[in-house]
Design a protein around this motif. Structure first.
Motif, PDB file in Angstrom:
ATOM      1  N   SER A 131      28.408  -6.888  59.557  1.00 15.22           N
ATOM      2  CA  SER A 131      27.950  -7.783  58.492  1.00 15.22           C
ATOM      3  C   SER A 131      27.233  -7.738  58.547  1.00 15.22           C
ATOM      4  O   SER A 131      26.430  -8.323  59.672  1.00 15.22           O
ATOM      5  N   PRO A 132      25.978  -7.964  57.650  1.00 17.47           N
ATOM      6  CA  PRO A 132      25.162  -8.394  57.380  1.00 17.47           C
ATOM      7  C   PRO A 132      25.251 -10.120  57.713  1.00 17.47           C
ATOM      8  O   PRO A 132      24.352 -10.496  58.181  1.00 17.47           O
ATOM      9  N   ARG A 133      26.116 -10.807  57.225  1.00 23.26           N
ATOM     10  CA  ARG A 133      26.318 -12.024  57.346  1.00 23.26           C
ATOM     11  C   ARG A 133      26.272 -12.077  58.933  1.00 23.26           C
ATOM     12  O   ARG A 133      26.051 -13.009  59.235  1.00 23.26           O
ATOM     13  N   ALA A 134      26.412 -11.280  60.129  1.00 20.87           N
ATOM     14  CA  ALA A 134      26.847 -11.770  61.075  1.00 20.87           C
ATOM     15  C   ALA A 134      25.750 -11.924  61.689  1.00 20.87           C
ATOM     16  O   ALA A 134      24.970 -12.482  62.342  1.00 20.87           O
ATOM     17  N   ARG A 135      24.527 -10.409  60.990  1.00 20.25           N
ATOM     18  CA  ARG A 135      23.496  -9.846  61.683  1.00 20.25           C
ATOM     19  C   ARG A 135      21.906 -11.763  61.535  1.00 20.25           C
ATOM     20  O   ARG A 135      21.795 -11.858  62.156  1.00 20.25           O
ATOM     21  N   GLU A 136      22.468 -11.870  59.984  1.00 16.11           N
ATOM     22  CA  GLU A 136      21.838 -13.001  59.718  1.00 16.11           C
ATOM     23  C   GLU A 136      22.184 -14.230  60.070  1.00 16.11           C
ATOM     24  O   GLU A 136      21.407 -15.567  60.369  1.00 16.11           O
TER      25      GLU A 136
ATOM     26  N   ILE B 166      29.732 -17.068  68.919  1.00 16.07           N
ATOM     27  CA  ILE B 166      30.258 -18.569  68.166  1.00 16.07           C
ATOM     28  C   ILE B 166      30.170 -18.158  66.791  1.00 16.07           C
ATOM     29  O   ILE B 166      30.991 -17.721  65.425  1.00 16.07           O
ATOM     30  N   ALA B 167      28.696 -17.834  66.099  1.00 19.19           N
ATOM     31  CA  ALA B 167      27.826 -17.994  65.302  1.00 19.19           C
ATOM     32  C   ALA B 167      28.904 -16.753  64.390  1.00 19.19           C
ATOM     33  O   ALA B 167      28.314 -17.148  63.431  1.00 19.19           O
ATOM     34  N   ALA B 168      27.551 -15.788  65.576  1.00 20.17           N
ATOM     35  CA  ALA B 168      28.193 -14.356  64.533  1.00 20.17           C
ATOM     36  C   ALA B 168      29.858 -14.055  64.041  1.00 20.17           C
ATOM     37  O   ALA B 168      30.171 -13.682  62.943  1.00 20.17           O
ATOM     38  N   GLY B 169      30.508 -14.785  65.284  1.00 20.64           N
ATOM     39  CA  GLY B 169      31.743 -14.771  64.922  1.00 20.64           C
ATOM     40  C   GLY B 169      32.014 -14.918  63.538  1.00 20.64           C
ATOM     41  O   GLY B 169      33.250 -14.354  62.593  1.00 20.64           O
ATOM     42  N   VAL B 170      31.948 -16.497  63.660  1.00 20.22           N
ATOM     43  CA  VAL B 170      32.266 -17.338  62.212  1.00 20.22           C
ATOM     44  C   VAL B 170      32.256 -16.017  61.024  1.00 20.22           C
ATOM     45  O   VAL B 170      32.331 -16.057  60.191  1.00 20.22           O
ATOM     46  N   ALA B 171      30.419 -15.606  60.805  1.00 17.63           N
ATOM     47  CA  ALA B 171      30.256 -15.503  59.897  1.00 17.63           C
ATOM     48  C   ALA B 171      30.604 -13.722  59.531  1.00 17.63           C
ATOM     49  O   ALA B 171      31.323 -13.044  58.425  1.00 17.63           O
ATOM     50  N   ALA B 172      31.048 -13.033  60.702  1.00 21.71           N
ATOM     51  CA  ALA B 172      32.033 -11.454  60.290  1.00 21.71           C
ATOM     52  C   ALA B 172      33.111 -11.954  60.158  1.00 21.71           C
ATOM     53  O   ALA B 172      33.417 -10.682  58.900  1.00 21.71           O
ATOM     54  N   LEU B 173      33.915 -12.913  60.349  1.00 23.77           N
ATOM     55  CA  LEU B 173      35.590 -13.426  59.788  1.00 23.77           C
ATOM     56  C   LEU B 173      35.212 -13.497  57.763  1.00 23.77           C
ATOM     57  O   LEU B 173      36.109 -13.097  57.907  1.00 23.77           O
ATOM     58  N   ASP B 174      33.788 -13.791  57.603  1.00 21.21           N
ATOM     59  CA  ASP B 174      33.861 -14.566  56.151  1.00 21.21           C
ATOM     60  C   ASP B 174      33.633 -13.073  55.534  1.00 21.21           C
ATOM     61  O   ASP B 174      33.757 -12.897  54.283  1.00 21.21           O
ATOM     62  N   ASP B 175      33.084 -12.090  56.298  1.00 24.32           N
ATOM     63  CA  ASP B 175      33.342 -10.946  55.232  1.00 24.32           C
ATOM     64  C   ASP B 175      34.014  -9.575  55.501  1.00 24.32           C
ATOM     65  O   ASP B 175      34.129  -8.597  55.971  1.00 24.32           O
TER      66      ASP B 175
END
Ligand SMILES: Cc1ncc(COP(=O)(O)O)c(C=O)c1O
Length: 376
Positions: free
Chosen positions: A51-56, A265-274
């Motif tokens: 997800s682009p959110r995980a990259r960010e 942790i950061a990327a995983g949380v963001a990926a789950l959101d997408d």
């Protein structure tokens, strides 16, 4: 003075004998020398990427590299819990689900204890059992599919763990939930059943379950999951398990205090959101898995029906499989040889981008024609 016979003096440190019984895991190849463009279809990675959110989130994490992560990965466990409806206290995260598998083996298998897995099961189970000093026990499969009765037949007084990938890699076959329940019900209560659901998100079959309801209602069933496959985060290594409280307590005792890194942790949380990204990946896979299966079978190459994001292709024998592998490699198409899984006549193909999928079918067509001309 204590006298030591010369023959007893070790000239260098020696690992435990069991360690030397382990064949190191050999990942699929990732290069195709000479090819102008490479398509890596050998590791069941997603063609859509993360997800682009995980990259960010990972970019933002770069400003915090000096800080230790939260050793309990609280934010991530809460995000996983919210996404799946699980109690975060029953989740443990790790450096890939590989680490979770190793932790489970290390916590539950002692010297001489047995761990069961199936004939073409994921190779890390055997490594983890041996690394823990245990004895790997292989249960035969039926039609390249795990067989509950054959697993149960291998259970003995020393059995501590049964590892079952559902769906399995590299076969792509799966057991319906009724069979998983029967297995869980029939195992002695002291045997831990580890349901490895690395590919769960891809499965569209109505009779499939990753087994989470069994975990919620039992003391001896664990489900492992990964961010490496559909979430596209294999490079940062992130996996987790949903497990009974006692099992979480056991592996929390032996894991490294910061085993899940801050970027993960950061990327995983963001990926789950997408959720939209995952829905896209599921749809892409469903379309192209079916297309590949149909097109490849039409070429006369047998395939094993798969519930995951990959297909097992059967060739006439090991020699032909190797020839196909070389042929495809010459076009930059990297597949996975699966001789180490007892399938030397097969290659595993990960569903790729539309471009990659079409190129694979075109190349296989040319290979089949080339082979039949060579035989004529
Ligand atoms: C069945 C199965 N379990 C676990 C894993 C390991 O995943 P991770 O990248 O989370 O360690 C894989 C990866 O190929 C797999 O196929």
């Amino acid at each position: 003075m204590i006298k030591i016979a010369t023959t007893e003096i070790e000239t260098r440190p020696r690992p435990r004998p069991a360690v030397l019984l382990i064949d190191p895991y050999v990942p699929g190849q990732s290069s195709a020398p000479g090819a102008a463009k490479i398509f890596k279809l050998s590791a069941n990675e997603t063609p859509l990427g993360p997800s682009p959110r995980a990259r960010e989130a990972l970019r933002a994490f770069a400003d915090h590299l000096q800080d230790y992560p939260d050793g309990a990965a609280t934010a991530l466990r809460e995000a996983i819990g919210a996404r799946h409806g699980f109690d975060p206290a029953r989740i443990v995260c790790g450096n890939g689900s590989d680490e979770i598998i190793h932790l489970l083996a290390a916590a539950y298998i002692g010297p001489g204890d047995e761990g069961i897995f199936t004939q073409h099961g994921f190779l890390v189970y055997k490594i983890a059992i041996l690394a823990a000093g245990g004895v790997p026990i292989v249960a035969d499969e039926t039609n390249l599919t795990a067989d509950v009765d054959r697993i149960l037949a291998k259970v003995g007084p020393r059995t501590k763990i049964v590892f079952l990938a559902n769906p399995n890699n590299p076969t792509g076959t799966y057991l319906p939930v009724a069979e998983i329940k029967r297995l869980a019900r029939s195992l002695p209560s002291h045997v831990l059943l580890v349901l490895d659901a690395a590919y769960a998100e891809y499965v569209t079959r109505p009779d499939y379950s990753s087994g989470e309801e069994l975990v919620s209602n039992s003391e001896n069933v664990v489900m492992t999951r990964t961010f490496s496959k559909i979430y596209g985060l294999a490079g940062i290594r992130l996996g987790w398990c949903y497990a009974p409280p006692d099992v979480c307590g056991a592996i929390n005792r032996i894991r490294g205090p910061f085993n899940t890194n801050g970027g993960a942790i950061a990327a995983g949380v963001a990926a789950l959101d997408d959720k939209g990204h995952i829905e896209k990946a599921v749809a892409h896979n469903a379309t192209w898995l079916a297309w590949l299966a149909h097109e490849i079978a039409a070429l006369g190459i047998k395939i094993t029906p798969s519930a995951g994001n990959f297909l097992l292709l059967h060739f006439g024998g090991e020699t032909q499989a190797r020839a196909a592998d070389r042929f495809l490699l010459g076009r930059g198409l990297i597949l996975r040889a699966v001789g180490a899984y007892g399938l030397p006549h097969c290659l595993r193909l990960t569903v790729g981008t539309e471009e990659a999928n079409r190129l694979v079918v075109a190349a296989l067509k040319d290979f089949v024609n080339f082979e039949s001309r060579a035989r004529a």
